[in-house]
Write a protein that holds these residues in place. Structure first.
Motif, PDB file in Angstrom:
ATOM      1  N   LEU A  91      39.325  37.759  47.636  1.00  0.00           N
ATOM      2  CA  LEU A  91      39.213  36.522  46.865  1.00  0.00           C
ATOM      3  C   LEU A  91      39.192  36.795  45.371  1.00  0.00           C
ATOM      4  O   LEU A  91      39.739  36.031  44.579  1.00  0.00           O
ATOM      5  N   ASN A  92      38.543  37.892  44.989  1.00  0.00           N
ATOM      6  CA  ASN A  92      38.431  38.225  43.570  1.00  0.00           C
ATOM      7  C   ASN A  92      38.120  39.716  43.420  1.00  0.00           C
ATOM      8  O   ASN A  92      36.996  40.148  43.658  1.00  0.00           O
ATOM      9  N   PRO A  93      39.110  40.530  43.022  1.00  0.00           N
ATOM     10  CA  PRO A  93      38.876  41.974  42.862  1.00  0.00           C
ATOM     11  C   PRO A  93      37.779  42.301  41.859  1.00  0.00           C
ATOM     12  O   PRO A  93      37.161  43.371  41.935  1.00  0.00           O
ATOM     13  N   GLU A  94      37.509  41.389  40.907  1.00  0.00           N
ATOM     14  CA  GLU A  94      36.487  41.651  39.891  1.00  0.00           C
ATOM     15  C   GLU A  94      35.076  41.681  40.469  1.00  0.00           C
ATOM     16  O   GLU A  94      34.136  42.064  39.773  1.00  0.00           O
ATOM     17  N   LEU A  95      34.930  41.283  41.746  1.00  0.00           N
ATOM     18  CA  LEU A  95      33.608  41.348  42.369  1.00  0.00           C
ATOM     19  C   LEU A  95      33.118  42.791  42.470  1.00  0.00           C
ATOM     20  O   LEU A  95      31.926  43.041  42.610  1.00  0.00           O
ATOM     21  N   VAL A  96      34.042  43.743  42.393  1.00  0.00           N
ATOM     22  CA  VAL A  96      33.676  45.163  42.405  1.00  0.00           C
ATOM     23  C   VAL A  96      32.845  45.509  41.171  1.00  0.00           C
ATOM     24  O   VAL A  96      32.096  46.479  41.178  1.00  0.00           O
ATOM     25  N   ARG A  97      32.953  44.694  40.128  1.00  0.00           N
ATOM     26  CA  ARG A  97      32.288  44.988  38.857  1.00  0.00           C
ATOM     27  C   ARG A  97      30.986  44.212  38.662  1.00  0.00           C
ATOM     28  O   ARG A  97      30.389  44.262  37.579  1.00  0.00           O
ATOM     29  N   VAL A  98      30.528  43.479  39.674  1.00  0.00           N
ATOM     30  CA  VAL A  98      29.289  42.703  39.546  1.00  0.00           C
ATOM     31  C   VAL A  98      28.102  43.658  39.460  1.00  0.00           C
ATOM     32  O   VAL A  98      27.874  44.470  40.363  1.00  0.00           O
ATOM     33  N   HIS A  99      27.337  43.559  38.370  1.00  0.00           N
ATOM     34  CA  HIS A  99      26.166  44.419  38.179  1.00  0.00           C
ATOM     35  C   HIS A  99      24.964  43.819  38.891  1.00  0.00           C
ATOM     36  O   HIS A  99      24.594  42.666  38.659  1.00  0.00           O
ATOM     37  N   GLY A 100      24.352  44.615  39.736  1.00  0.00           N
ATOM     38  CA  GLY A 100      23.148  44.188  40.437  1.00  0.00           C
ATOM     39  C   GLY A 100      21.920  44.910  39.912  1.00  0.00           C
ATOM     40  O   GLY A 100      21.870  45.329  38.752  1.00  0.00           O
TER      41      GLY A 100
END
Length: 452
Positions: A91-100
């Motif tokens: 759905l969104n490749p940028e989810l790999v970059r979500v900082h937790g």
């Protein structure tokens, strides 16, 4: 049936039936700064179908962190629901970059996770490779400890994950990331040496800066001497690489580099080193347009070519177009002659060569893969000049001599321009090697080219 029941059953139809009865169903527990959204529940339990539907309906949910500091993808990873992670990524490749929590992204999490189960380990490595190929820029993300995924893998002793990351960095020419420093000033090589990781040291020692210092003013070589890994082979490679790299030992801090007076050679290097990508693209496009126009002009000179052959030299008449038809000529020869032919040929050829030289100077600043393109352009340049000299009539010796003079003297001078520009760029790069910096954001450092 409640929403929790629909999620537990992974029943998409029931989910929509519940939404028909309450259009705000998904928002009831999703308000506030750190909500546990239904997507957190679905992803954490590996309910891929329902998770995908909720993510489509509520596009903001995949990025939200719950009270524990985790996004839905983080929860899916923690519970080994790798298929759910892979589905949400579509759905969104940028989810790999979500900082937790702790600034950990999904890429960081996978890089630092070691599992005992071989099957799960293979899935993790494949997921790591997919993260890198799907979202290239994720490799530049840092944790709250200023660590990259490479440093996390080294610190965790995850050799297989490190090999994937290391191989990918070499593939995309981003090995300079290996010299990025964490909050303690340690590079990946510092960490590998401190953690006594001989296999990782063997791979890193040829690509990382052996003489880079951490914030305790220690190089990886000095750390190795204090606590050697015990491998004579590693020690030999370490010392050999340290000996070869002695000329590039950092001698300037970043503030000293910015505050010093630039040398004349550095100013020239920056003149050729076009940093702004849009400006460089504009230079290349304009150069190509000029080269195309001048090449076409050489093929169709003013007046065109003779359509017939004539050896008559005793009289000259003119047709309705005021073109001499009694002049000795051969079919296919250029009608333009004398001084006009000399001026036209020289100026057109110089414009063509200058545009080619400008294109080469700009293109050589791009990836190494442009080398063959530049080589072919130079061959094309030679072919152009040979063709333009052969089409000039033998009776017009002055024009032929002028073009031959251009070919043998001007051509080497003009084509040497991009070589000179590249030399100056490499000169500037050798100066930058003396700077001891964190190198966390290569694209923001003057004279860098995205880490290449």
């Amino acid at each position: 049936m409640t929403l929790q029941d629909a999620i537990a059953a992974d029943d998409v139809n029931q989910l929509y039936r519940l939404i028909e009865g309450d259009i705000n169903l998904l928002d009831h527990e999703s308000e506030g700064p750190f909500p546990d959204t239904p997507l957190h529940d679905a992803a954490g339990n590996g309910k891929t179908k329902v998770a995908m539907e909720i993510a489509i309906l509520k596009s903001s949910f995949p990025r939200k962190l719950n009270r524990g500091g985790y996004s839905p993808i983080h929860l899916a990873l923690q519970n080994k629901h790798y298929d759910t992670v892979r589905a949400l990524m579509t759905l969104n490749p940028e989810l790999v970059r979500v900082h937790g929590r702790g600034g950990i992204t999904p890429l960081h999490f996978v890089a630092g996770t070691i599992v005992d189960n071989e099957q799960d380990n293979v899935k993790l490595l494949e997921l790591l490779a997919e993260f890198l190929s799907t979202c290239n820029s994720s490799i530049k993300d840092l944790t709250n400890q200023c660590e990259t995924a490479v440093q996390i893998a080294v610190r965790a002793g995850n050799i297989e994950a490190f090999k994937v990351l290391f191989g990918w960095l070499k593939l995309v020419h981003l090995t300079k990331i290996l010299d990025w420093k964490d909050q303690d000033g340690d590079t990946a090589l510092h960490i590998a040496t401190s953690e006594r990781q001989p296999e990782i040291i063997k791979l890193l020692v040829k690509y990382a800066d052996v003489n880079a210092k951490n914030f305790e003013s220690k190089t990886a070589l000095e750390i190795f001497k204090e606590s050697p890994s015990g491998s004579p082979d590693v020690a030999k490679r370490f010392h050999d690489e340290g000996h070869q790299a002695r000329h590039y030992t950092p001698t300037l801090s970043l503030s000293q580099y910015f505050g010093r007076e630039q040398k004349h050679s550095e100013k020239w290097a920056r003149f050729f080193n076009v940093q702004d990508k849009s400006n460089r693209d504009m230079i290349i496009v304009v150069s190509i347009l000029i080269a195309t126009a001048t090449y076409q002009a050489a093929l169709t000179p003013p007046g065109g070519y003779w359509q017939d052959s004539s050896s008559n030299s005793t009289f000259v008449t003119a047709n309705s177009s005021s073109i001499a038809i009694g002049k000795p000529h051969e079919a296919g020869g250029i009608i333009l002659s004398g001084k006009r032919l000399i001026v036209y040929s020289i100026y057109n050829s110089v414009a063509f060569l200058a545009s080619i030289a400008t294109f080469l100077a700009a293109a050589l600043r791009l990836e190494r893969s442009t080398f063959m393109v530049c080589f072919n352009v130079e061959l094309f340049c030679f072919a152009f000049l040979i063709s333009i000299t052969t089409q000039i009539p033998e009776t017009d010796m002055a024009a032929q001599d002028a073009l031959m003079l251009l070919l043998w003297f001007s051509l080497p001078a003009i084509l040497s321009f991009p070589i000179y520009a590249m030399y100056k760029t490499l000169k500037l790069a050798s100066v930058r090697r003396r700077v001891d910096a964190t190198w966390r954001h290569l694209e923001n450092f003057p004279g860098s080219e995205d880490g290449k």
